[in-house]
Design a protein around this motif. Structure first.
Motif, mmCIF file in Angstrom:
data_model
loop_
_atom_site.group_PDB
_atom_site.id
_atom_site.type_symbol
_atom_site.label_atom_id
_atom_site.label_comp_id
_atom_site.label_asym_id
_atom_site.label_seq_id
_atom_site.Cartn_x
_atom_site.Cartn_y
_atom_site.Cartn_z
ATOM 1 N N GLY A 159 0.820 -1.207 0.000
ATOM 2 C CA GLY A 159 0.000 0.000 0.000
ATOM 3 C C GLY A 159 0.848 1.248 0.000
ATOM 4 N N ILE A 160 0.329 2.302 0.618
ATOM 5 C CA ILE A 160 1.037 3.584 0.667
ATOM 6 C C ILE A 160 0.870 4.212 2.041
ATOM 7 C CG2 ILE A 160 0.629 4.027 -1.797
ATOM 8 C CD1 ILE A 160 -1.443 6.168 -0.854
ATOM 9 N N THR A 161 1.724 5.175 2.316
ATOM 10 C CA THR A 161 1.532 6.050 3.468
ATOM 11 C C THR A 161 1.375 7.475 2.949
ATOM 12 O OG1 THR A 161 3.928 6.373 3.748
ATOM 13 C CG2 THR A 161 2.874 4.602 5.016
ATOM 14 N N LEU A 162 0.425 8.186 3.513
ATOM 15 C CA LEU A 162 0.190 9.598 3.189
ATOM 16 C C LEU A 162 0.448 10.395 4.456
ATOM 17 C CD1 LEU A 162 -0.938 12.016 1.522
ATOM 18 C CD2 LEU A 162 -3.216 11.324 2.306
ATOM 19 N N THR A 163 1.484 11.248 4.419
ATOM 20 C CA THR A 163 1.863 12.033 5.596
ATOM 21 C C THR A 163 1.636 13.505 5.308
ATOM 22 O OG1 THR A 163 3.564 10.403 6.144
ATOM 23 C CG2 THR A 163 3.694 12.548 7.235
ATOM 24 N N VAL A 164 0.848 14.157 6.160
ATOM 25 C CA VAL A 164 0.485 15.568 5.968
ATOM 26 C C VAL A 164 0.995 16.361 7.165
ATOM 27 C CG1 VAL A 164 -1.378 17.218 5.608
ATOM 28 C CG2 VAL A 164 -1.585 14.881 4.703
ATOM 29 N N ASN A 165 1.982 17.219 6.935
ATOM 30 C CA ASN A 165 2.470 18.138 7.960
ATOM 31 C C ASN A 165 1.741 19.467 7.798
ATOM 32 O OD1 ASN A 165 4.893 16.903 9.491
ATOM 33 N ND2 ASN A 165 5.270 16.355 7.348
ATOM 34 N N ASP A 166 1.272 20.021 8.907
ATOM 35 C CA ASP A 166 0.435 21.220 8.859
ATOM 36 C C ASP A 166 0.948 22.267 9.846
ATOM 37 O OD1 ASP A 166 -1.680 22.942 8.310
ATOM 38 O OD2 ASP A 166 -3.009 21.976 9.761
ATOM 39 N N PRO A 167 2.068 22.923 9.531
ATOM 40 C CA PRO A 167 2.627 23.894 10.486
ATOM 41 C C PRO A 167 1.738 25.109 10.701
ATOM 42 C CG PRO A 167 3.799 24.001 8.381
ATOM 43 C CD PRO A 167 2.906 22.807 8.307
ATOM 44 N N GLU A 225 -2.184 5.284 6.847
ATOM 45 C CA GLU A 225 -1.567 4.018 6.459
ATOM 46 C C GLU A 225 -2.630 3.213 5.714
ATOM 47 O OE1 GLU A 225 1.504 2.713 9.752
ATOM 48 O OE2 GLU A 225 -0.297 3.561 10.691
ATOM 49 N N VAL A 226 -2.352 2.933 4.468
ATOM 50 C CA VAL A 226 -3.390 2.431 3.571
ATOM 51 C C VAL A 226 -2.913 1.147 2.902
ATOM 52 C CG1 VAL A 226 -4.940 3.036 1.684
ATOM 53 C CG2 VAL A 226 -3.968 4.853 3.106
ATOM 54 N N ILE A 227 -3.745 0.100 2.954
ATOM 55 C CA ILE A 227 -3.467 -1.142 2.242
ATOM 56 C C ILE A 227 -4.282 -1.165 0.959
ATOM 57 C CG2 ILE A 227 -3.663 -3.659 2.310
ATOM 58 C CD1 ILE A 227 -3.235 -3.545 5.294
ATOM 59 N N GLY A 228 -3.608 -1.423 -0.138
ATOM 60 C CA GLY A 228 -4.248 -1.452 -1.440
ATOM 61 C C GLY A 228 -3.193 -1.511 -2.525
ATOM 62 N N LYS A 229 -3.619 -1.383 -3.751
ATOM 63 C CA LYS A 229 -2.681 -1.418 -4.867
ATOM 64 C C LYS A 229 -1.987 -0.063 -4.996
ATOM 65 C CE LYS A 229 -2.438 -2.617 -9.784
ATOM 66 N NZ LYS A 229 -3.235 -2.998 -10.978
ATOM 67 N N PRO A 230 -0.674 -0.001 -4.725
ATOM 68 C CA PRO A 230 0.008 1.302 -4.754
ATOM 69 C C PRO A 230 -0.109 2.008 -6.100
ATOM 70 C CG PRO A 230 1.399 -0.371 -3.736
ATOM 71 C CD PRO A 230 0.234 -1.096 -4.332
ATOM 72 N N GLN A 231 -0.112 1.232 -7.182
ATOM 73 C CA GLN A 231 -0.182 1.837 -8.511
ATOM 74 C C GLN A 231 -1.506 2.558 -8.747
ATOM 75 O OE1 GLN A 231 0.674 -1.191 -7.744
ATOM 76 N NE2 GLN A 231 2.549 -1.834 -8.794
#
Length: 270
Positions: A148-156, A214-220
């Protein structure tokens, strides 16, 4: 003064005066200017029923054309996209179509196995156990792992609001995400985001930046869905947030939700 009888027809000279007035040529008529003729033709207005009907039809036609032009302008969000972005969006749509086709074939295969199996009861039991496992992953009652993928969002600047994170979640679901957790909170069907920038909650639990999906799935499929023009990444970056999307070979989603017993629903199977 003598009492002579007046001639028939009135006083002397009356007839002559009348004849003279009748024979007197009339004076020249006053000629109208072009502007006066135009005003006389336009006012007072003389509108026939046919003219009124034609005017209404023309008004309706013009209104329809204006609405159509505005609609076309509103639906042209991708007009300024680059060719490679359009190709990527088209590929994503093709991938979604393929996933649906694969699911259909899988269900058809299960039906065929049930119909052809010599021990249909045992086959049905196996499929029921597998379906229970799949539903447990979707309901968040069992842990899961996979690519899968990870999506990280920083919000200063605290500019990321709850609805933006919800949009990210919906985009991931549409791209085929099978299991998701956000900052240790398992995402299920009725998950909701609330609060404002810097005070965001998931299902009532407060989370703070950085927000990590944190996401499970097809990264493409998952990664391009977030990076489409005008999509999740660009929207978050407009709020001065920094966004990182990374593909991972094996992600563990182990935040669990307790299985909730329904209050009213009961199984209809014997």
């Amino acid at each position: 003064m003598s009492n002579e009888e007046l001639p028939e027809g009135g006083l002397p000279g009356d007839g002559e005066s009348k004849e003279s007035a009748d024979e007197r040529p009339a004076g020249p008529a006053k000629e109208l200017t072009g502007r006066q003729r135009l005003i006389a033709g336009l006012w007072p207005p003389r509108v026939t029923r046919a003219q009124l009907v034609v005017a209404l039809l023309l008004f309706g036609l013009g209104l329809g054309l204006a609405i159509q032009v505005r609609s076309n302008s509103d639906n042209s969000a991708l007009r300024g996209a680059r060719q490679e972005d359009l190709v990527r969006i088209l590929d994503e749509l093709d991938d979604r179509t393929q996933r649906l086709e694969d699911e259909k074939q899988r269900l058809d295969a299960q039906r065929t196995e049930l119909e052809n199996s010599s021990d249909q009861a045992e086959e049905a039991r196996k499929q029921t156990v597998e379906k229970e496992r799949q539903l447990g992953v979707l309901a968040g009652t069992v842990a899961a792992h996979g690519p899968g993928i990870t999506l990280t969002v920083n919000d200063p600047g605290n500019g990321v609001k709850a609805d933006m994170l919800l949009d990210a979640l919906q985009e991931l679901r549409a791209a085929g995400a099978e299991a998701i957790q956000v900052n240790g909170v398992r995402v299920v069907a009725n998950t909701y985001f609330s609060g404002d920038g810097g005070d965001v909650k998931v299902d009532g639990r407060k989370i703070t930046a950085p927000y990590v999906f944190e996401v499970i799935g097809k990264p493409q499929d998952l990664e391009p869905a977030l990076n489409i023009p005008g999509g999740v990444v660009q929207t978050l970056e407009k709020e001065q947030a920094t966004v990182q999307v990374a593909r991972v070979d094996d992600i563990v989603v182990d935040a669990l939700r307790p299985a909730k017993e329904p209050d009213y629903a009961r199984s209809s199977s014997p």
